[in-house]
Design an enzyme around this catalytic site. Sequence first.
Site, PDB file in Angstrom:
ATOM      1  N   GLY A 198       0.189  -5.867   5.868  1.00 35.46           N
ATOM      2  CA  GLY A 198       0.774  -4.654   5.309  1.00 35.46           C
ATOM      3  C   GLY A 198       1.693  -3.968   6.295  1.00 35.46           C
ATOM      4  NE  ARG A 199      -1.913  -0.288   8.121  1.00 30.10           N
ATOM      5  CZ  ARG A 199      -3.118   0.083   8.520  1.00 30.10           C
ATOM      6  NH1 ARG A 199      -3.319   1.321   8.899  1.00 30.10           N
ATOM      7  NH2 ARG A 199      -4.112  -0.788   8.522  1.00 30.10           N
ATOM      8  CE  LYS A 216      -3.976  -6.252  -0.099  1.00 33.02           C
ATOM      9  NZ  LYS A 216      -4.690  -5.080  -0.608  1.00 33.02           N
ATOM     10  NE  ARG A 265      -2.029  -4.387  12.328  1.00 37.68           N
ATOM     11  CZ  ARG A 265      -2.233  -4.423  11.009  1.00 37.68           C
ATOM     12  NH1 ARG A 265      -2.038  -5.545  10.341  1.00 37.68           N
ATOM     13  NH2 ARG A 265      -2.626  -3.361  10.339  1.00 37.68           N
ATOM     14  CG  ASP A 281      -7.132  -6.418  -3.102  1.00 42.26           C
ATOM     15  OD1 ASP A 281      -8.247  -6.914  -3.340  1.00 42.26           O
ATOM     16  OD2 ASP A 281      -6.889  -5.755  -2.068  1.00 42.26           O
ATOM     17  CG  ASP A 320      -1.965  -1.137   1.089  1.00 40.74           C
ATOM     18  OD1 ASP A 320      -2.370  -1.446  -0.042  1.00 40.74           O
ATOM     19  OD2 ASP A 320      -2.342  -1.711   2.125  1.00 40.74           O
ATOM     20  CG  ASP A 341     -19.146  -3.774 -14.319  1.00 41.30           C
ATOM     21  OD1 ASP A 341     -20.263  -3.851 -14.874  1.00 41.30           O
ATOM     22  OD2 ASP A 341     -18.466  -2.742 -14.300  1.00 41.30           O
ATOM     23  CB  THR A 343     -13.583  -6.961   7.446  1.00 37.85           C
ATOM     24  OG1 THR A 343     -12.589  -6.340   6.641  1.00 37.85           O
ATOM     25  CG2 THR A 343     -13.437  -8.451   7.366  1.00 37.85           C
ATOM     26  N   PRO A 356     -21.146  -9.774 -15.996  1.00 37.85           N
ATOM     27  CG  PRO A 356     -22.321 -11.789 -15.820  1.00 37.85           C
ATOM     28  CD  PRO A 356     -22.522 -10.297 -15.828  1.00 37.85           C
ATOM     29  CG  ASN A 357     -19.135  -8.824 -22.087  1.00 34.55           C
ATOM     30  OD1 ASN A 357     -18.561  -9.768 -22.634  1.00 34.55           O
ATOM     31  ND2 ASN A 357     -19.082  -7.594 -22.552  1.00 34.55           N
ATOM     32  CE  LYS A 408     -11.234  -5.777  -1.436  1.00 32.83           C
ATOM     33  NZ  LYS A 408      -9.857  -5.265  -1.422  1.00 32.83           N
TER      34      LYS A 408
HETATM   35  O1  C5P Z   1      -1.610  -2.706   6.860  1.00 30.96           O
HETATM   36  P1  C5P Z   1      -2.592  -3.821   7.001  1.00 30.96           P
HETATM   37  O2  C5P Z   1      -1.963  -5.113   7.480  1.00 30.96           O
HETATM   38  O3  C5P Z   1      -3.775  -3.432   7.844  1.00 30.96           O
HETATM   39  O4  C5P Z   1      -3.102  -4.091   5.507  1.00 30.96           O
HETATM   40  C1  C5P Z   1      -4.114  -5.012   5.226  1.00 30.96           C
HETATM   41  C2  C5P Z   1      -4.390  -5.030   3.756  1.00 30.96           C
HETATM   42  O5  C5P Z   1      -5.488  -5.909   3.509  1.00 30.96           O
HETATM   43  C3  C5P Z   1      -4.781  -3.675   3.172  1.00 30.96           C
HETATM   44  O6  C5P Z   1      -4.285  -3.618   1.829  1.00 30.96           O
HETATM   45  C4  C5P Z   1      -6.285  -3.705   3.164  1.00 30.96           C
HETATM   46  O7  C5P Z   1      -6.836  -2.896   2.154  1.00 30.96           O
HETATM   47  C5  C5P Z   1      -6.555  -5.183   2.886  1.00 30.96           C
HETATM   48  N1  C5P Z   1      -7.855  -5.658   3.366  1.00 30.96           N
HETATM   49  C6  C5P Z   1      -8.236  -5.588   4.696  1.00 30.96           C
HETATM   50  N2  C5P Z   1      -9.474  -6.040   5.076  1.00 30.96           N
HETATM   51  C7  C5P Z   1     -10.311  -6.558   4.153  1.00 30.96           C
HETATM   52  C8  C5P Z   1      -9.941  -6.651   2.815  1.00 30.96           C
HETATM   53  C9  C5P Z   1      -8.677  -6.176   2.452  1.00 30.96           C
HETATM   54  O8  C5P Z   1      -7.467  -5.133   5.524  1.00 30.96           O
HETATM   55  N3  C5P Z   1     -11.470  -7.037   4.560  1.00 30.96           N
END
Ligand code: C5P
Length: 273
Positions: A247-248, A34, A218, A76, A12, A81, A141, A83-84, A78
């Site tokens: 990510g972070r 991702k 986490r 990612d 990200d 739309d 989520t 199907p075509n 997502k």
């Molecule tokens: O930095 P962090 O670990 O929170 O990043 C999680 C990644 O997963 C981000 O790119 C976020 O957009 C993605 N994501 C999420 N929850 C979801 C779907 C995707 O955190 N339900």
Amino acid sequence: MEPKDRIIVALDVDRPERAIELVQQLAPHVGCFKLGLEFMNAMLVRLATYAWEPSQNDLRALQRLFVELDDRIFWDGKFMDIPNTVAGASKPVAGLGIRMFNVHCLGGSEMMKAALAAAEEMKIISPTGMRPLVIGVTILTSLDFSDLVELGIMKHLDIQDRDELHQAIRSRTETCVLNLACLAQEAGLDGVIASPQEIWPIRKFCQAGFKIVTPGVRPAWAEANDQKRVMTPGEAVKAGADYLVIGRPITKAENPVDAAKRIADEIADSKKG
Ligand code: C5P
């Protein structure tokens, strides 16, 4: 699969140079990377804006990024739309030879099947000779029960007792996610994205080999940031997750390589226990 191969790093970031730096450091220590909507849109707009300039640096950096990533990409996008259109969006991405991309289950069976068929069709031109995994997004989520009521997906619950209400909300949300996961499975998709809380029922009711990709992970030593319902990498893998999107805790760590290694060790330990 080695523990490190379960880690998908969320890139990200908004500059391809930073993404390249992270990929070069982390490639030996994680499975995939991702690329999300934020990154893709930022890149496209940059390229469009620079289209009339003689400097093509962004374009070159972006192309180099894809060379560095090779096939270790989770696209990612997502898609959702008709199907075509989803088939049209899936084809170029699948032809890149990436590991996986995703579509919304709420787009319906026909749409999911169209994405899958498009991916299958592009196998011939893919550098890997394989089609990417097609993964379904169940319920985002970020949506809670009241959002689902507002959207008409759920009915309002007239329950006074707080605990009873909490329990009913949880079980209905879980059922809704599970229904979508089963629909994705019937459409032939390879797996779903699921929050840590939803791993267990999906693992229980969907067939063996159906992939579960889990964000909201986490390690105990990392900050939760804006993630609310989190699990540690070890807990998520124990619950049945195949891949963890992180990510972070890695990309913002003082030493991203050490962070990735610690996470891989924790995954390895969870498999022993
Ligand atoms: O930095 P962090 O670990 O929170 O990043 C999680 C990644 O997963 C981000 O790119 C976020 O957009 C993605 N994501 C999420 N929850 C979801 C779907 C995707 O955190 N339900």
